[in-house]
Design an enzyme around this catalytic site. Structure first.
Site, PDB file in Angstrom:
ATOM      1  N   GLU A 283       0.831  -1.204   0.000  1.00 30.67           N
ATOM      2  CA  GLU A 283       0.000   0.000   0.000  1.00 30.67           C
ATOM      3  C   GLU A 283       0.871   1.261   0.000  1.00 30.67           C
ATOM      4  O   GLU A 283       0.527   2.254  -0.647  1.00 30.67           O
ATOM      5  CB  GLU A 283      -0.938  -0.012   1.208  1.00 30.67           C
ATOM      6  CG  GLU A 283      -1.989  -1.112   1.127  1.00 30.67           C
ATOM      7  CD  GLU A 283      -2.845  -1.203   2.372  1.00 30.67           C
ATOM      8  OE1 GLU A 283      -4.028  -1.578   2.246  1.00 30.67           O
ATOM      9  OE2 GLU A 283      -2.333  -0.905   3.473  1.00 30.67           O
TER      10      GLU A 283
ATOM     11  N   GLU B  94      -3.286  -9.787   4.185  1.00 28.39           N
ATOM     12  CA  GLU B  94      -4.125  -9.433   5.337  1.00 28.39           C
ATOM     13  C   GLU B  94      -5.251 -10.432   5.566  1.00 28.39           C
ATOM     14  O   GLU B  94      -5.658 -10.675   6.704  1.00 28.39           O
ATOM     15  CB  GLU B  94      -4.708  -8.025   5.150  1.00 28.39           C
ATOM     16  CG  GLU B  94      -3.746  -6.895   5.443  1.00 28.39           C
ATOM     17  CD  GLU B  94      -2.892  -6.512   4.248  1.00 28.39           C
ATOM     18  OE1 GLU B  94      -2.278  -5.436   4.279  1.00 28.39           O
ATOM     19  OE2 GLU B  94      -2.840  -7.302   3.271  1.00 28.39           O
TER      20      GLU B  94
END
Length: 264
Positions: free
Chosen positions: A115, A135
């Protein structure tokens, strides 16, 4: 802010280029304190006129960044805590970041680290780098990637990566247009600096206008954004169209010489 030997963020500048290195052994994971420090560094970069381009990379040759420090979270760091002025990693929510940022991915780049790379304007990857959004395996969401990734690469590919958390290599990343270049590991930083110097020689007010227009256009109708540009309702556009640099560009073209950009 003065750096200390224990500072997880190391910086060096040369001319108009700032190199920012995430240096937090063993894996360059980001905890709350590191995220806040990164926000300070990128805020200062944004607000320093003499600096025009930034490079973000990781220390060593194994990890760029694996994202959130799960050990710190287990010890009490809040997952939804105060990440600092720029949000997680100091960059992805920093308002008014109108200067080019290059990510030089030197190794494992996953979770919040991916990210962070996605928050840059260009991404170079060493040929041994690897990517993932794992995640899902730890029972949480790659929130920023869930917003950004389906806008950057084909929807079904983005959803596969988000829903499975599988790993992929630089060749696949480049095939989907997720990164700009694959570079031999030993040449990564030289290539990043060469690109940064090239950008630093360009017109900073134009770069700022490009970045603001791209942000404003992301979820807006084409004609609405064009109307705002024409009416000079965007700050960077109004600054550019009233600038010395705008006149310099035209004069340099007419005089068949290289322009001298002053950023004003």
């Amino acid at each position: 802010m003065q750096e200390s030997p224990m500072d997880p963020i190391k910086t060096r500048s040369e001319g108009a280029v700032l190199e920012v290195t995430l240096d937090r052994p063993k894996a360059n994971a980001i905890d709350l304190q590191t995220s806040r420090r990164m926000g300070e560094v990128f805020r200062d970069f944004r607000d320093t006129p003499e600096l025009r381009v930034a490079i973000i990379t990781g220390a060593g040759d194994k990890f760029f960044c694996p994202g959130w420090d799960l050990k710190a979270a287990a010890d009490g760091d809040e997952v939804d805590g105060d990440y600092g002025v720029g949000g997680f990693g100091g960059l992805q929510e920093l308002r008014g970041m109108n200067k080019p940022v290059i990510a030089a991915v030197n190794g494992i780049c996953c979770g919040g680290g991916l990210e962070l790379a996605l928050s840059a304007d260009m991404i170079l990857a060493a040929d041994h780098a690897s990517f993932a959004l794992p995640e899902i395996r730890s029972g949480t969401i790659a929130d920023a990637a869930s917003v950004k990734l389906p806008k950057r690469i084909p929807y079904h590919v983005a959803m596969e990566l988000l829903l499975t958390g599988r790993w992929f290599d630089p060749r696949e990343a480049k095939g989907w247009g997720l990164i700009n270049e694959i570079v031999p590991q030993a040449e990564l930083m030289d290539r990043a600096w060469a690109l940064a110097r090239l950008l630093a020689s360009g017109p900073p007010l134009v770069y700022a206008a490009i970045k603001e227009v791209v942000r404003e256009a992301e979820d807006a109708k084409f004609q609405d954004v064009m109307n705002r540009i024409t009416k000079r309702q965007l700050t960077t556009i109004d600054t550019l169209y009233s600038s010395e640099d705008q006149l310099e560009g035209a004069q340099a073209f007419a005089e068949k010489r290289d322009p001298v950009w002053k950023g004003r």
